[in-house]
Structure formats: C-alpha cells, structure tokens
Design an enzyme around this catalytic site. Structure first.
Site, PDB file in Angstrom:
ATOM      1  N   ASP A  64       2.065  13.387  15.609  1.00  0.00           N
ATOM      2  CA  ASP A  64       2.434  13.512  14.193  1.00  0.00           C
ATOM      3  C   ASP A  64       1.178  13.603  13.329  1.00  0.00           C
ATOM      4  O   ASP A  64       1.067  12.949  12.292  1.00  0.00           O
ATOM      5  CB  ASP A  64       3.297  12.319  13.762  1.00  0.00           C
ATOM      6  CG  ASP A  64       3.993  12.555  12.420  1.00  0.00           C
ATOM      7  OD1 ASP A  64       4.138  13.738  12.035  1.00  0.00           O
ATOM      8  OD2 ASP A  64       4.381  11.576  11.766  1.00  0.00           O
TER       9      ASP A  64
ATOM     10  N   GLY B 122       7.046   4.624   4.140  1.00  0.00           N
ATOM     11  CA  GLY B 122       7.412   5.917   4.701  1.00  0.00           C
ATOM     12  C   GLY B 122       8.609   5.789   5.608  1.00  0.00           C
ATOM     13  O   GLY B 122       9.316   4.771   5.593  1.00  0.00           O
ATOM     14  N   GLY B 123       8.823   6.806   6.406  1.00  0.00           N
ATOM     15  CA  GLY B 123       9.991   6.816   7.270  1.00  0.00           C
ATOM     16  C   GLY B 123       9.973   5.747   8.332  1.00  0.00           C
ATOM     17  O   GLY B 123      11.020   5.296   8.790  1.00  0.00           O
ATOM     18  N   MET B 124       8.777   5.320   8.742  1.00  0.00           N
ATOM     19  CA  MET B 124       8.674   4.322   9.797  1.00  0.00           C
ATOM     20  C   MET B 124       8.689   2.896   9.265  1.00  0.00           C
ATOM     21  O   MET B 124       9.057   1.968   9.990  1.00  0.00           O
ATOM     22  CB  MET B 124       7.386   4.554  10.585  1.00  0.00           C
ATOM     23  CG  MET B 124       7.420   5.756  11.501  1.00  0.00           C
ATOM     24  SD  MET B 124       8.486   5.481  12.912  1.00  0.00           S
ATOM     25  CE  MET B 124       7.574   4.186  13.744  1.00  0.00           C
ATOM     26  N   GLY B 125       8.280   2.679   8.033  1.00  0.00           N
ATOM     27  CA  GLY B 125       8.251   1.318   7.512  1.00  0.00           C
ATOM     28  C   GLY B 125       7.386   1.197   6.279  1.00  0.00           C
ATOM     29  O   GLY B 125       7.085   2.182   5.605  1.00  0.00           O
TER      30      GLY B 125
ATOM     31  N   LEU C 270       0.810  -1.210   0.000  1.00  0.00           N
ATOM     32  CA  LEU C 270       0.000   0.000   0.000  1.00  0.00           C
ATOM     33  C   LEU C 270       0.844   1.262   0.000  1.00  0.00           C
ATOM     34  O   LEU C 270       0.388   2.316  -0.428  1.00  0.00           O
ATOM     35  CB  LEU C 270      -0.934   0.009   1.215  1.00  0.00           C
ATOM     36  CG  LEU C 270      -1.986  -1.111   1.261  1.00  0.00           C
ATOM     37  CD1 LEU C 270      -2.766  -1.042   2.567  1.00  0.00           C
ATOM     38  CD2 LEU C 270      -2.923  -1.019   0.075  1.00  0.00           C
ATOM     39  N   GLY C 271       2.063   1.189   0.521  1.00  0.00           N
ATOM     40  CA  GLY C 271       2.919   2.365   0.565  1.00  0.00           C
ATOM     41  C   GLY C 271       4.074   2.155   1.516  1.00  0.00           C
ATOM     42  O   GLY C 271       4.242   1.084   2.113  1.00  0.00           O
TER      43      GLY C 271
ATOM     44  N   VAL D 162       3.780  -0.563   4.392  1.00  0.00           N
ATOM     45  CA  VAL D 162       2.395  -0.925   4.685  1.00  0.00           C
ATOM     46  C   VAL D 162       1.890  -1.850   3.580  1.00  0.00           C
ATOM     47  O   VAL D 162       2.085  -1.580   2.393  1.00  0.00           O
ATOM     48  CB  VAL D 162       1.492   0.318   4.793  1.00  0.00           C
ATOM     49  CG1 VAL D 162       0.089  -0.087   5.244  1.00  0.00           C
ATOM     50  CG2 VAL D 162       2.085   1.331   5.764  1.00  0.00           C
TER      51      VAL D 162
ATOM     52  N   LYS E 244       1.426  -2.938   8.906  1.00  0.00           N
ATOM     53  CA  LYS E 244       2.571  -2.033   8.875  1.00  0.00           C
ATOM     54  C   LYS E 244       3.765  -2.729   9.506  1.00  0.00           C
ATOM     55  O   LYS E 244       3.704  -3.158  10.663  1.00  0.00           O
ATOM     56  CB  LYS E 244       2.267  -0.735   9.612  1.00  0.00           C
ATOM     57  CG  LYS E 244       3.399   0.275   9.541  1.00  0.00           C
ATOM     58  CD  LYS E 244       2.929   1.651   9.961  1.00  0.00           C
ATOM     59  CE  LYS E 244       3.755   2.735   9.297  1.00  0.00           C
ATOM     60  NZ  LYS E 244       3.215   4.070   9.507  1.00  0.00           N
TER      61      LYS E 244
END
Length: 573
Positions: A153, A39-42, A36-37, A44, A58
């Site tokens: 956030d 980002g900075g955290m991991g 799905l996508g 998905v 996630k």
C-alpha cells in the site's frame, strides 16, 4: 474533483488535534497527548517513550481486531516489521493489544507532512526533490524487501517528509488487513490509483508490486495528478490493467524513469537498487543523493517546523462531576426530653422563639425528639450538614411531625435570616446537595458538539455526471475541477478521497452524530443501493474536520441527475 489535485483555499488544520471524548487516554502504557490523524485502518496518536522520545501510536479499528485471521497476520507482520531498520522507514518500536481486542503498534514519530498533504497544499515538486524522494523511498523498499515483506500500500499518504529525507510508514500492515473478511464487505485494502496490475487482478504480490506503486507515486508528486486518472475505483483499476499511464504532466526529465516503473509486466520493472542508481546518476542531482537544507521547497519546510513543535503537556482530562462540598458543621442545640405524647388535638403553632437565646420549655408535639437530634448530630459530623438535613427530614416524618408546626429546624438553626419562614423545608435541594452531573442551567457550548454552521438545508441540483457539488461553498461546479468534492455517477456518488463518509439511519443527522458515525462505522462507498431518496449521509474532511450533512432529495440513475439538500459545518468555528 481529481482525487489528488492540489488545494490552496482550505486553511491549514491543526497538526496536533485534541483527544475526543471516545479516544483512549492511554494505550499499552503509552500516555496519549494528541491525535495525529485517522484512516481506514484506525487512529494515530502522539505519545512519548519513558525516556522522552516522541512516538506515534496507531490503534487498529475494532472491526479488524474481531477477525481471527487478521490478529494472526497482524502479529506476524508486526514481528517482521520490527526487523526492518532502514534509515528511510519509520521504525516499529512496540505492539500489543491482540488479547484485549484493540491491537496497537508504536513507531518513531516523524515531524513532517505526508506527500499527499504536500502536493495538495503546495502542488507538484521540483525535479531534484522528486529524484531525491525516489532514491530515499527505493532504499526504504530495499530494507523492507530484505526481510521478505512487501508494503502492498505504498502511496503518497504513507510517505512522510522530514528534514533529512522521506520516511515510509505502514509497511506490511495492509497484508494483515487483506486477510480479514471485511475486505469483502466494503473495505478496500490499497488505493486503486497506486495499485499494480497484478494487485488489481488478484495475482501474486512481489517486490515489483511496490516498484509499480513507486512509479505512480513519482508521477503524482512530479505532475500533481495520479497517472491513471480519477473516477470510480472500477474505472481506475481498468486503466491500471489495460491502459498506458498519462504522463503528460510529468517533466520530460523524469518520464523515462517513471515509465519503467509502470511497466505492466512485473519482470520489466527496475529493482530498488537500480532505481537508486538511476536517481543518483541523473544530471539534475549531480551524481550524489544528499538531503541538505535545500532539498525541499521553503514552503514545505514550514510544514516540518509546525510538526516539530510538539505538545509536552498532557491533554486536559475529561470534565468529571464535581463532588458536593462539605459544609461547615453547625452544632445542634441540646434539647430536653420531649414529654409523652397524649392523644389530644394539635395546638396552634406557638410563636418562634427569639434566636438570641433558647427557652427551656419542652418542644411542641410533632417536634424532633432527642433521639432524632442525636442521630442527626452524628450524621452531620460524619457526612456534613447536607446529609444530616436529609436524614432529619426523613426522621421528622417518621416521628409524626407536621410540616407546618413551629420548632427549631435545621434550616432555622443554620440561618437566622430565615426567622420568619426558617422552618419551611425547601422544595428542592441546595446546589451542594444536587446529585453529581446535574445542573440547573446547562453550560453553554459550541453548537452541534463544536461545529458551526456555514450554511444549512441548501438544495442543489446536478443535471448529470458532468456537474458535481462544491461542499464548502454550497454550489454546483463542473465535475473534474478542484472545486467539486462530490460527483454523481450512474452507480452512486463519488466522494473526494480526502473525505470519509457515514450513511445515517435517521433524519435529521447532526454534525457530531456524523463525526461519531465516521469514527465508528465509515462507509466504503456511496452507492445508490444504500442511498434511496430521503436517506441522509455525511462526509468529513480529514484535513480541517469540516462536515457536510447531505440528504438525497431525488436522483435518476440513468442520467446521473441528482438533487441534494446540504448543510456544511466548520469544526471549532
């Protein structure tokens, strides 16, 4: 370019992206269907519960998981998040992986784009839609704060838009990441454009922190730009702390509400219940907050429809080397015992017998003994002719046979068409005997791991920070316009927030190496201290996954002049 300005020229990327070779196929018992996508955290992924409900899985980056304090906070925050049952939050369903080094959590799947994607693709939203968003998000914050959790956030990327209202995601997880030592080595938790003054200054974090973020988010979706502008993180944070927001693009009907949320002092901001009441009593919504079919513009509803069409078929497994097919076993003719060997000169090769029948004469010296043939037959029955052939060749050498001598060989027995040269052992094994993974002619694939070059090695120069680089079109444009994705500064290169970057250690760097590097070790910033002349870095667009590979030809920190050599690659052609 403004980090959150609308984009209209980029084609819509696929909602459900195929799993990459380094993606897991299962996490904590959840089979993964699509990406799905990230980002900075991991990353998905899409999955389903045993009962068939879609969920988002996630997986946290290993860099965070290696930190003991992060693991402790992660478990604590996830436990708190599971107690949040707001109707405008994405429910946390499951979590795990702390012992395996890859923490993960599962939330309900929301079939809708993020507010960041909505504004980028379609621009600012109508006043009525914004008021409904404020009411829904404020109710989500009320539920989050009720279990002593602060989001920390809240930003457009962390609010998804569904047909029946917004959904706030990733609440509390930023606190776990904020505890890791990585925050001191380039990772930033929180987005500067949506941070509160107390966050920027390292002060106490309270529910009022989330209210300030909601004010910035509201200004963004109503006006199309963040209220404290764009630029280096340090400049944005300075404005957050010391300057008043720019609400010129916000409709007058919303400015007072937004300004109250953006008060510098936390105690001067409204509470979530007060925001709900203010939104409900606004004349534009007529005294009630209702998410009917018309609460979103029609073009945004199309995005929701795209995300509701879920893939139900598991992804195709990665290709595995095909096993060699077992050939049909051909019986080997029985031969009489060979006579005792006598030390005599080797006779000339005798003519090959006719394939129609077998002569009862003894095998020529150097042929294969009955013991050898018996072993070959047994091996052939068990492992197929290919294995028997290989063993026979080895044993034939052990028996002292000469390769040029006549006599019935396995190849001659198997294929009568090779009567003239059937006793010649091939110099290379047949395709069926090739080791797994080997291929005489590699399968043709898309260039550079699925990336197609739009242009390559194009040198462009910016004379100062007033001009940036339009990566997709390979040209220089005035900074601060929607066309620029990389802008030079005295400190380094400022990359649009919709891009992830990776600083390479080798030249050249392929598009696929760039994608792997971003997934493995993304760069937090592109400072000149890490980008000497000749250094290569790359950037990947999170939306369409296109990649720019950039080499710094020369730069001047005084004037911010820079010359870059750029190649741009479109994903999937």
């Amino acid at each position: 370019m403004p980090s959150d300005s609308p984009q209209h020229s980029v084609p819509l990327p696929p909602v459900f992206q195929p799993l990459l070779p380094d993606d897991p196929r299962e996490v904590g018992g959840y089979r993964l269907f699509a990406r799905l996508g990230s980002g900075g955290m991991g990353r998905v992924y899409l999955s389903y519960t045993p009962g068939g409900r879609p969920v988002a899985v996630k997986v946290v980056r290993p860099e965070f998981a290696e930190d003991g304090e992060f693991r402790r906070r992660f478990a604590q925050e996830v436990s708190s998040a599971q107690r949040i049952h707001g109707l405008y939050t994405a429910q946390v369903i499951d979590s795990g992986g702390l012992d395996s080094g890859a923490p993960w959590l599962v939330t309900s799947y929301v079939p809708g784009p993020s507010l960041q994607q909505v504004v980028r693709e379609h621009g600012a939203l109508p006043v009525r839609t914004v008021l409904l968003l404020v009411g829904g998000i404020a109710e989500a914050l009320q539920a989050i704060h009720s279990v002593a959790v602060v989001h920390r956030d809240l930003k457009p990327a962390n609010v998804l838009v569904a047909a029946d209202g917004p959904r706030v995601i990733d609440f509390g997880i930023a606190r776990a990441a904020d505890a890791t030592a990585l925050t001191g080595t380039g990772y930033r938790i929180g987005s500067p454009a949506f941070m509160s003054p107390e966050q920027a200054q390292g002060g106490p974090i309270t529910p009022a922190t989330d209210v300030f973020a909601l004010g910035s988010l509201t200004a963004y979706v109503a006006g199309g730009a963040p209220p404290f502008g764009d630029g280096p993180d340090s400049a944005v944070l300075y404005r957050v702390v010391h300057e008043e927001p720019d609400l010129g693009g916000v409709p007058p009907a919303l400015r007072e509400l937004v300004a109250r949320c953006l008060a510098k002092a936390p105690q001067d901001r409204p509470t979530p219940p007060e925001l709900i009441r203010a939104a409900r009593e606004h004349p534009v919504v007529g005294g009630q907050l209702r998410f009917g079919e018309d609460w979103l513009p029609g073009r945004v509803n199309t995005e929701i429809t795209r995300r509701a069409d879920l893939p139900r078929t598991p992804p195709t497994p990665l290709p595995v080397p095909e096993a060699a097919p077992v050939p049909t076993v051909v019986p080997v003719p029985t031969m009489p015992s060979a006579p005792p060997l006598v030390p005599a000169p080797v006779p000339a090769p005798a003519p090959a017998p006719a394939p129609a029948r077998e002569e009862p004469h003894p095998a020529p010296r150097g042929g294969v003994s009955w013991r050898t043939l018996l072993v070959v037959v047994l091996v052939a029955l068990l492992a197929g002719t290919a294995g028997g052939l290989a063993l026979m060749r080895g044993l034939q050498k052990d028996d002292g046979g000469a390769s040029g001598q006549a006599g019935p060989t396995a190849s001659g027995t198997r294929d009568g068409a090779n009567a003239g040269g059937g006793d010649r052992v091939p110099s290379s094994p047949p395709p069926s005997a090739t080791r797994p993974g080997a291929s005489a002619s590699p399968r043709e694939s898309a260039p550079a791991g699925g990336y197609v070059a739009v242009y390559e090695n194009r040198e462009l120069s910016s004379p100062s920070s007033d001009y940036g680089f339009d990566l997709p079109n390979g040209r220089v444009a005035p900074s601060g316009t929607p066309a620029t994705f990389v802008d030079p500064t005295a400190d380094g290169l400022r990359l649009d927030t919709d891009f992830d970057a990776y600083i390479g250690r080798s030249d050249p760097l392929t598009a696929q190496q760039c994608a792997d590097g971003i997934d493995r070790s993304p760069a937090a910033r592109l400072g000149w201290e890490d980008l000497p002349d000749g250094r290569v870095f790359c950037a990947r667009n999170r939306k369409d996954r296109s990649i720019a590979v950039v080499r710094v030809v020369s730069h001047d920190t005084g004037s911010a002049a820079v010359r870059l050599s750029i190649g741009y690659y479109r994903h999937g052609g």
